[in-house]
Design a protein around this motif. Structure first.
Motif, PDB file in Angstrom:
ATOM      1  N   SER A   9       0.847  -1.193   0.000  1.00  0.00           N
ATOM      2  CA  SER A   9       0.000   0.000   0.000  1.00  0.00           C
ATOM      3  C   SER A   9       0.879   1.238   0.000  1.00  0.00           C
ATOM      4  CB  SER A   9      -0.920   0.032   1.223  1.00  0.00           C
ATOM      5  OG  SER A   9      -1.850  -1.028   1.204  1.00  0.00           O
ATOM      6  N   GLU A  10       0.325   2.342  -0.491  1.00  0.00           N
ATOM      7  CA  GLU A  10       1.069   3.600  -0.515  1.00  0.00           C
ATOM      8  C   GLU A  10       0.295   4.698   0.196  1.00  0.00           C
ATOM      9  OE1 GLU A  10       1.672   5.768  -4.096  1.00  0.00           O
ATOM     10  OE2 GLU A  10      -0.439   5.777  -4.661  1.00  0.00           O
ATOM     11  N   SER A  11       1.023   5.728   0.600  1.00  0.00           N
ATOM     12  CA  SER A  11       0.427   6.955   1.115  1.00  0.00           C
ATOM     13  C   SER A  11       1.186   8.129   0.514  1.00  0.00           C
ATOM     14  CB  SER A  11       0.484   6.993   2.644  1.00  0.00           C
ATOM     15  OG  SER A  11      -0.154   8.164   3.150  1.00  0.00           O
ATOM     16  N   VAL A  12       0.665   9.323   0.716  1.00  0.00           N
ATOM     17  CA  VAL A  12       1.333  10.544   0.254  1.00  0.00           C
ATOM     18  C   VAL A  12       1.240  11.584   1.364  1.00  0.00           C
ATOM     19  CG1 VAL A  12       0.889  10.123  -2.191  1.00  0.00           C
ATOM     20  CG2 VAL A  12      -0.765  11.438  -0.862  1.00  0.00           C
ATOM     21  N   MET A 134      -7.157  -1.428  10.965  1.00  0.00           N
ATOM     22  CA  MET A 134      -6.811  -1.139   9.572  1.00  0.00           C
ATOM     23  C   MET A 134      -5.812  -2.169   9.069  1.00  0.00           C
ATOM     24  SD  MET A 134      -8.365   1.610   8.362  1.00  0.00           S
ATOM     25  CE  MET A 134      -7.337   2.347   7.091  1.00  0.00           C
ATOM     26  N   PRO A 135      -5.763  -2.392   7.752  1.00  0.00           N
ATOM     27  CA  PRO A 135      -4.705  -3.248   7.205  1.00  0.00           C
ATOM     28  C   PRO A 135      -3.333  -2.659   7.545  1.00  0.00           C
ATOM     29  CG  PRO A 135      -6.421  -2.831   5.575  1.00  0.00           C
ATOM     30  CD  PRO A 135      -6.697  -1.909   6.708  1.00  0.00           C
ATOM     31  N   LEU A 136      -2.384  -3.520   7.884  1.00  0.00           N
ATOM     32  CA  LEU A 136      -1.071  -3.042   8.297  1.00  0.00           C
ATOM     33  C   LEU A 136      -0.340  -2.253   7.207  1.00  0.00           C
ATOM     34  CD1 LEU A 136       1.066  -2.944  10.518  1.00  0.00           C
ATOM     35  CD2 LEU A 136       1.977  -5.114   9.644  1.00  0.00           C
ATOM     36  N   PRO A 137      -0.360  -2.652   5.925  1.00  0.00           N
ATOM     37  CA  PRO A 137       0.409  -1.894   4.930  1.00  0.00           C
ATOM     38  C   PRO A 137       0.007  -0.427   4.832  1.00  0.00           C
ATOM     39  CG  PRO A 137      -0.184  -4.041   4.043  1.00  0.00           C
ATOM     40  CD  PRO A 137      -0.927  -3.898   5.334  1.00  0.00           C
ATOM     41  N   ILE A 138      -1.293  -0.122   4.790  1.00  0.00           N
ATOM     42  CA  ILE A 138      -1.706   1.276   4.679  1.00  0.00           C
ATOM     43  C   ILE A 138      -1.470   2.009   5.985  1.00  0.00           C
ATOM     44  CG2 ILE A 138      -4.133   0.828   5.270  1.00  0.00           C
ATOM     45  CD1 ILE A 138      -2.825   3.445   2.741  1.00  0.00           C
TER      46      ILE A 138
END
Length: 383
Positions: A9-12, A134-138
């Protein structure tokens, strides 16, 4: 036999041009809704080199200064220096706002009720793999992005600039997170910083701060500014547009997404309010121990208050029949726009905070959909 897979997952950061657009749209909504609870807002923002353009439909009895809101938001994010290629003082702000279509208003503004502001399907998701459901990657991607912003604003890494992206890959073993196997960080920076110094600092102050040694795989791959340079960023480098980071806003690609964005929309728009209530329902179901994972889908027809469908998916993690769970949801949770707005207290100026680092998973006072106050009632109905 264990089942292993990898999920990314990605964030900005808040300085990413798409997120700047989201924050401006939600800042406009906050200012309007603060003065007029009966407003109708659908505000879209586009940013490019030196230009901010706002369009959409706003019906309100109040007056707000679109230009001032946009500039104040850009300043708060950190675009304060002309050498960044975009700043709050010199950018042009254009507006083409019109009232809500009377054809839509006719269906939404019903006597004693509120019809759904559009048709469509909305999803909510929760999992017990993290404390915030929440899902761990995000969750980790958001934490890295927030730490980047913190390091910039507190001048821990004074050479950082507002734009940035993060990405995390997690290995799962039997559907539960095992180790972080890859981290990618792209951080906008001053042209004067040495790249070896930046990579050392980001590893130490950002990655090591968020990813614990116990969480990191022994062969974890780390990519910091993999192109080698990230000086030109923000709206100088890329056009920003409201609603273009819907997966970042939601669950990082886990579960389903109805396609509608959240930012810039008042809560009569079910893209926003129904997504919030769906998360609230799913989170309370998981928090009550009814399921380890839960996804809720709601679907609406424009102008019709009640959802046309309700779907419950527990991924085989619950022994309680889905029909019973669905019946419980309809009995104790609000599902019409009016009831959702009242239950979650959505007619507040709370939305700019949602517009960066995810709409879900942060237990802030404003985020009423993150409460787990329905667990006892769920248990009483189902256990």
């Amino acid at each position: 036999m264990s089942k292993i897979f990898y999920f990314t997952s990605e964030s900005v950061t808040e300085g990413h041009p798409d997120k700047v657009a989201d924050q401006i749209s939600d800042a406009v909504l906050d200012e309007v809704i603060k003065n007029d609870k009966n407003c109708r807002v659908a505000c879209e923002t586009v940013l490019s080199r030196g230009i901010v353009f706002l369009s959409g439909e706003i019906t309100t009895s109040s007056y707000v200064s679109i230009s001032d809101i946009a500039r104040d938001t850009i300043k708060e994010i950190g675009y304060i220096d002309p050498t960044y290629g975009f700043d709050y003082r010199t950018c042009g702000v254009l507006s083409a706002i019109t009232p809500q279509s009377p054809d839509i208003a006719m269906g939404v503004n019903r006597a004693g009720e509120i019809g759904a502001g559009d048709q469509g399907m909305m999803f909510g998701y929760a999992t017990d793999e993290t404390p915030n459901f929440m899902p761990l990657p995000i969750s980790l991607a958001h934490s890295l992005a927030m730490r980047l912003a913190q390091a910039r604003k507190e001048r821990l890494l004074a050479y950082l600039r507002p734009d940035g992206k993060t990405q995390v890959t997690v290995r799962y073993n039997n559907s539960m997170p095992d180790k972080v196997t890859a981290v990618v960080i792209s951080a906008q920076h001053s042209p004067r910083v040495d790249m070896d110094q930046l990579k050392h600092d980001v590893k130490k102050e950002i990655i090591d701060y968020v990813i614990s040694p116990e969480m990191a795989d022994k062969n974890m791959k780390i990519y910091i500014n993999p192109t080698g340079r990230f000086v030109i960023g923000g709206p100088q480098a890329d056009t920003g547009l409201t609603g273009r980071k819907i997966i970042v806003d939601a669950y990082g690609g886990v579960g389903s997404h109805g396609g509608g964005c959240f930012s810039g929309k008042d809560p009569t728009k079910v893209d926003r309010s129904a997504s919030y209530i769906a998360r609230y329902i799913a989170k309370n179901i998981v928090a009550a121990g009814i399921a380890k994972r839960c996804e809720i889908q709601l679907a609406y027809a424009i102008g019709v208050p009640e959802p046309v469908s309700l779907m419950v998916h527990t991924y085989g993690s619950s022994t309680i029949p889905k029909d019973r769970i669905r019946k419980m949801i309809r009995e104790i949770f609000p599902l019409t726009p009016k009831d959702i707005i009242e239950h979650l207290d959505l007619l507040r100026p709370i939305y700019k905070k949602t517009a960066a680092y995810g709409h879900f998973g942060r237990e802030l006072p404003e985020f009423s959909w993150e409460k787990t106050d329905m667990t006892d009632m769920i248990k009483k109905k189902l256990l």
